[in-house]
Design a protein around this motif. Structure first.
Motif, PDB file in Angstrom:
ATOM      1  N   VAL A 127      35.366  37.778  41.740  1.00 43.42           N
ATOM      2  CA  VAL A 127      34.560  38.697  41.276  1.00 43.42           C
ATOM      3  C   VAL A 127      35.374  39.986  41.292  1.00 43.42           C
ATOM      4  O   VAL A 127      35.134  40.993  40.302  1.00 43.42           O
ATOM      5  CB  VAL A 127      33.386  38.552  42.280  1.00 43.42           C
ATOM      6  N   THR A 128      35.927  40.380  42.337  1.00 42.76           N
ATOM      7  CA  THR A 128      36.827  41.464  42.364  1.00 42.76           C
ATOM      8  C   THR A 128      37.816  41.606  41.418  1.00 42.76           C
ATOM      9  O   THR A 128      37.884  42.975  40.876  1.00 42.76           O
ATOM     10  CB  THR A 128      37.767  41.557  43.938  1.00 42.76           C
ATOM     11  N   ALA A 129      38.597  40.548  40.853  1.00 41.95           N
ATOM     12  CA  ALA A 129      39.357  40.773  39.915  1.00 41.95           C
ATOM     13  C   ALA A 129      38.663  41.039  38.329  1.00 41.95           C
ATOM     14  O   ALA A 129      39.167  41.719  37.637  1.00 41.95           O
ATOM     15  CB  ALA A 129      40.111  39.402  39.623  1.00 41.95           C
ATOM     16  N   ALA A 130      37.395  40.471  38.309  1.00 32.74           N
ATOM     17  CA  ALA A 130      36.697  40.746  37.168  1.00 32.74           C
ATOM     18  C   ALA A 130      36.417  42.302  37.325  1.00 32.74           C
ATOM     19  O   ALA A 130      36.320  42.882  36.102  1.00 32.74           O
ATOM     20  CB  ALA A 130      35.614  39.974  37.165  1.00 32.74           C
ATOM     21  N   HIS A 170      46.859  49.809  40.173  1.00 33.35           N
ATOM     22  CA  HIS A 170      46.679  48.559  40.713  1.00 33.35           C
ATOM     23  C   HIS A 170      45.729  47.532  40.175  1.00 33.35           C
ATOM     24  O   HIS A 170      45.430  46.647  40.680  1.00 33.35           O
ATOM     25  CB  HIS A 170      46.103  48.882  42.236  1.00 33.35           C
ATOM     26  N   LYS A 171      45.659  47.482  38.719  1.00 30.76           N
ATOM     27  CA  LYS A 171      44.769  46.747  38.078  1.00 30.76           C
ATOM     28  C   LYS A 171      44.953  45.266  38.187  1.00 30.76           C
ATOM     29  O   LYS A 171      44.030  44.263  37.813  1.00 30.76           O
ATOM     30  CB  LYS A 171      44.632  47.147  36.550  1.00 30.76           C
ATOM     31  N   ALA A 172      46.124  44.927  38.380  1.00 28.50           N
ATOM     32  CA  ALA A 172      46.619  43.376  38.273  1.00 28.50           C
ATOM     33  C   ALA A 172      46.530  43.093  39.841  1.00 28.50           C
ATOM     34  O   ALA A 172      47.099  41.688  39.848  1.00 28.50           O
ATOM     35  CB  ALA A 172      48.287  43.406  37.950  1.00 28.50           C
ATOM     36  N   VAL A 173      46.184  43.593  40.962  1.00 25.78           N
ATOM     37  CA  VAL A 173      46.400  43.159  42.301  1.00 25.78           C
ATOM     38  C   VAL A 173      45.770  42.013  42.698  1.00 25.78           C
ATOM     39  O   VAL A 173      46.312  40.968  43.025  1.00 25.78           O
ATOM     40  CB  VAL A 173      46.325  44.463  43.330  1.00 25.78           C
ATOM     41  N   ALA A 174      44.268  42.441  42.443  1.00 23.91           N
ATOM     42  CA  ALA A 174      43.298  41.325  42.578  1.00 23.91           C
ATOM     43  C   ALA A 174      43.855  39.970  42.011  1.00 23.91           C
ATOM     44  O   ALA A 174      43.458  38.685  42.269  1.00 23.91           O
ATOM     45  CB  ALA A 174      41.982  41.869  42.685  1.00 23.91           C
ATOM     46  N   TYR A 194      29.524  36.676  35.403  1.00 22.35           N
ATOM     47  CA  TYR A 194      28.383  37.092  36.601  1.00 22.35           C
ATOM     48  C   TYR A 194      28.599  38.760  36.754  1.00 22.35           C
ATOM     49  O   TYR A 194      27.664  39.439  36.898  1.00 22.35           O
ATOM     50  CB  TYR A 194      28.660  36.244  37.690  1.00 22.35           C
ATOM     51  N   ALA A 195      30.248  38.904  36.814  1.00 24.86           N
ATOM     52  CA  ALA A 195      30.347  40.458  37.020  1.00 24.86           C
ATOM     53  C   ALA A 195      30.002  41.293  36.100  1.00 24.86           C
ATOM     54  O   ALA A 195      29.512  42.419  36.277  1.00 24.86           O
ATOM     55  CB  ALA A 195      31.721  40.634  37.335  1.00 24.86           C
ATOM     56  N   MET A 196      30.117  40.942  34.743  1.00 20.41           N
ATOM     57  CA  MET A 196      29.675  41.920  33.475  1.00 20.41           C
ATOM     58  C   MET A 196      28.098  42.101  33.331  1.00 20.41           C
ATOM     59  O   MET A 196      27.752  43.055  33.171  1.00 20.41           O
ATOM     60  CB  MET A 196      30.391  41.020  32.214  1.00 20.41           C
ATOM     61  N   LEU A 197      27.673  41.009  33.644  1.00 22.00           N
ATOM     62  CA  LEU A 197      26.181  40.952  33.668  1.00 22.00           C
ATOM     63  C   LEU A 197      25.658  41.829  34.718  1.00 22.00           C
ATOM     64  O   LEU A 197      24.836  42.759  34.582  1.00 22.00           O
ATOM     65  CB  LEU A 197      25.636  39.559  33.749  1.00 22.00           C
ATOM     66  N   ARG A 198      26.274  41.718  35.873  1.00 23.30           N
ATOM     67  CA  ARG A 198      25.764  42.650  36.952  1.00 23.30           C
ATOM     68  C   ARG A 198      26.029  44.164  36.860  1.00 23.30           C
ATOM     69  O   ARG A 198      25.145  44.910  37.044  1.00 23.30           O
ATOM     70  CB  ARG A 198      26.509  42.243  38.292  1.00 23.30           C
TER      71      ARG A 198
END
Length: 287
Positions: A127-130, A170-174, A194-198
């Protein structure tokens, strides 16, 4: 692809205590309240990102091969903690302007629900990466197209550009941590949906709520601005659709779109706006 590069933790040299105009983005209500809504999500949301990365990092094998990633994770936590603090100050000013931050409570409720359901650490990391990808796409838009922030109050323009720079860095860390821990493509896609809908639902609800408290919700000019913001020449829909859908590719990696040059250009041109603080007390991943 070696992406675990050291990151700089910076202090932003702006004084938010002096306040800022109600419609700070070129006098335009809709886009001002959209960005205000995003700010409202950051203190709680970015603490959740820190927590999910920190928890997942405890599962990293002890081999020296992962030392670079561990160090970058510490830097990631430092940058996100700074963002959380700055946006807390920003949001305090929004409260003075009469806005009500509901997003922080919606996010807290979702986090608590995840705890109750014992969502695995790797899923929370997905979810964090998303969310980090979504944030990175918006950051790229902010840095690449000056029109997005044209006419903004200088202090807030600096704040949003600084935030965009560090989200880019830092966009690639997660994502790298998720991949290193063996996260699957199927799980990554499921939690991305899920993340995009939320994000879409909460951003819409908070923006509308901001406009209501701003007493401009029913003004035609508000929705003309909204239409231009999303569907105009440099509209959000056209500029973000490709990068957002790119996350669905099986071989996707954030640095396939290497935009570090944009971040470096802004940092070089605005060195008086921040101070480098990296090198202070190290962040304890197990804290």
């Amino acid at each position: 692809m070696n992406t675990s590069n050291p990151l700089m933790v910076r202090k932003l040299l702006v004084d938010l205590s002096q306040g800022f105009p109600r419609h700070w983005l070129a006098g335009k209500a809709f886009r001002t309240q959209f960005f205000n809504a995003l700010s409202m999500s950051f203190p709680v949301g970015e603490q959740d990102f820190i927590d999910s990365v920190r928890e997942a990092a405890l599962s990293l094998p002890a081999e020296a091969d992962h030392s670079s990633l561990r160090a970058t994770i510490q830097d990631f936590i430092g940058q996100e903690a700074t963002h959380r603090r700055v946006h807390s100050l920003y949001n305090a000013e929004l409260e003075k302007q009469g806005l009500v931050n509901h997003w922080q409570y919606w996010t807290a409720d979702q986090i608590e629900l995840g705890r109750q359901r014992n969502i695995p650490a790797l899923s929370k990391l997905a979810v964090t990466a998303a969310f980090e990808h979504c944030t990175a796409v918006l950051a790229d838009l902010t840095l690449r197209y000056p029109e997005v922030m044209a006419g903004a109050e200088p202090m807030l323009q600096t704040l949003w550009n600084w935030h965009a720079v560090e989200e880019t860095e830092h966009k690639a860390v997660a994502f790298d941590l998720y991949r290193t821990l063996g996260g699957s493509y199927k799980t990554r896609l499921r939690w991305y949906g899920y993340a995009m809908l939320r994000f879409t639902v909460m951003a819409t609800k908070q923006t509308i709520n901001n406009l209501w408290h701003d007493r401009v919700l029913f003004k035609p000019s508000t929705w003309i601005d909204a239409a231009r913001f999303f569907f105009g020449r440099h509209g959000l829909v056209w500029l973000t659709a490709g990068p957002l859908f790119g996350y669905l590719k099986r071989d996707f990696h954030p640095w396939q779109h290497d935009n570090r040059e944009l971040a470096e250009q802004w940092l070089a041109s605005n060195s008086e706006q921040y101070a480098i603080v990296r090198g202070l007390a190290p962040v304890d991943l197990a804290a």
